[in-house]
Enzyme design. Structure first.
Site, PDB file in Angstrom:
ATOM      1  N   ASP A 114       0.804  -1.218   0.000  1.00 56.95           N
ATOM      2  CA  ASP A 114       0.000   0.000   0.000  1.00 56.95           C
ATOM      3  C   ASP A 114       0.842   1.275   0.000  1.00 56.95           C
ATOM      4  OD1 ASP A 114       0.345  -1.279   2.707  1.00 56.95           O
ATOM      5  OD2 ASP A 114      -0.312   0.701   3.377  1.00 56.95           O
ATOM      6  N   SER A 153      13.212  -4.800  13.143  1.00 55.97           N
ATOM      7  CA  SER A 153      12.220  -4.129  13.981  1.00 55.97           C
ATOM      8  C   SER A 153      11.705  -4.943  15.154  1.00 55.97           C
ATOM      9  CB  SER A 153      11.037  -3.677  13.128  1.00 55.97           C
ATOM     10  OG  SER A 153      10.429  -4.784  12.487  1.00 55.97           O
TER      11      SER A 153
END
Length: 326
Positions: free
Chosen positions: A214, A308
């Site tokens: 996206d 992360s």
């Protein structure tokens, strides 16, 4: 939402770092000659899998909740998350003497649900493919007088996440590029703010799973684009549209987005385990996957990589790292 031209600055990231000092871990930066040889660059891995709650999310959650008034803290907070932000808000709330209600998808990894509950949060579940997590959280907040702590759509969250890149640059010195995963966009927005605030010419590269592109589509279109909720092993990046605030930052500061397949993510998880001796969850492995698979072209000499998180249960890790389906 009315968005300022620069909703987050390097000074904001530095202020967040001061609030987090002695609370968040200053996570290690790892090197691997084997990795350097494979990708053809000097790579420095900022290992947020060693952060409290096992992911970078604690940085933003604590920074945001620590800014609340005593009255807001007395009433409590609400959040929505597939897992890492959920744990981060739960722990930060406990550390700051308040309570948390977390809206989580029914199919969130069991290890993340259990950890969130273990930090003392109340969990409300929903179907991620049919339900609206934001609406559910906002309704709960309105009913109970809670303050919503969003996973990425807030300048204090973005500034907190940027402290990971700030620490990396302080330790590593000058970097030519920074590679980070992209979900809602908070980590890369904060990272880009810190990195380009210190070195304007640094190349900022985001990584998304192929099914969840996206942000790549949005940057190419010049506006936020929505896609169907993606089905990918990278559950922390299974979003259908970038945040409005984060996109306003990323469209200015992110140079490119590359995509990786689920198989490439699995291979990166195996490499991290076998060669680096660390456990990385799928979303945390996407930047490493991008390097190992050659998805980043014209790689410069010194590259920083934000790993992360590492929140994954034993059975799921063994299944995915072994090449199995989720």
């Amino acid at each position: 939402m009315t968005i300022a031209p620069n909703p987050v600055t390097l000074d904001d990231v530095r202020a967040a770092a001061a609030r987090l000092k002695g609370v968040a871990h200053r996570t290690p930066v790892l090197r691997s000659r084997t990795l350097d040889a494979l990708v053809g660059a000097e790579t420095l891995l900022k290992c947020e899998n060693f952060q409290r709650v096992g992911a970078f999310k604690f940085r933003g959650a604590y920074n945001a909740i620590s800014r609340l008034t005593p009255e807001q803290l007395a009433r409590g907070v609400a959040a929505y998350s597939s897992g890492n932000h959920a744990q981060a808000v739960a722990l930060a709330a406990r550390e700051l003497g308040t309570t948390a209600v977390i809206v989580m998808p029914e199919d969130a990894p069991a290890s993340k649900r259990e950890a969130t509950a273990g930090y003392g949060a109340e969990i409300v579940t929903y179907d991620r493919y049919t339900g609206d997590r934001v609406a559910i959280a906002e309704a709960l907040a309105a009913e109970r007088g809670l303050t919503v702590i969003p996973p990425y759509e807030h300048p204090h969250i973005i500034a907190g996440q940027g402290t990971a890149a700030l620490e990396l640059l302080e330790e590593a010195g000058e970097l030519d590029a920074l590679v980070a995963p992209v979900g809602g966009g908070g980590l890369i927005a904060g990272s880009a703010t810190a990195a380009k605030g210190l070195r304007a010419g640094i190349r900022i590269i985001g990584v998304e799973p192929e099914a969840g592109d996206d942000t790549k589509r949005s940057l190419e279109a010049g506006r936020r684009v929505s896609i169907p909720v993606p089905r990918t092993i990278a559950d922390g990046q299974a979003l259908h549209t970038p945040g409005e605030l984060t996109f306003s930052v990323n469209r200015r500061l992110v140079d490119e987005i590359v995509l990786v397949s689920d198989d490439e993510i699995r291979a990166a998880m195996r490499f991290a385990f076998e060669r680096l001796k660390i456990v990385v969850e799928p979303s945390g492995a996407t930047p490493l996957a991008a390097l190992l698979s050659g998805r980043v072209t014209d790689l410069p000499h010194r590259v920083g990589v934000i790993i992360s998180g590492g929140n994954i249960g034993t059975e799921r890790f063994a299944r995915l790292a072994g090449g199995g389906a989720d």
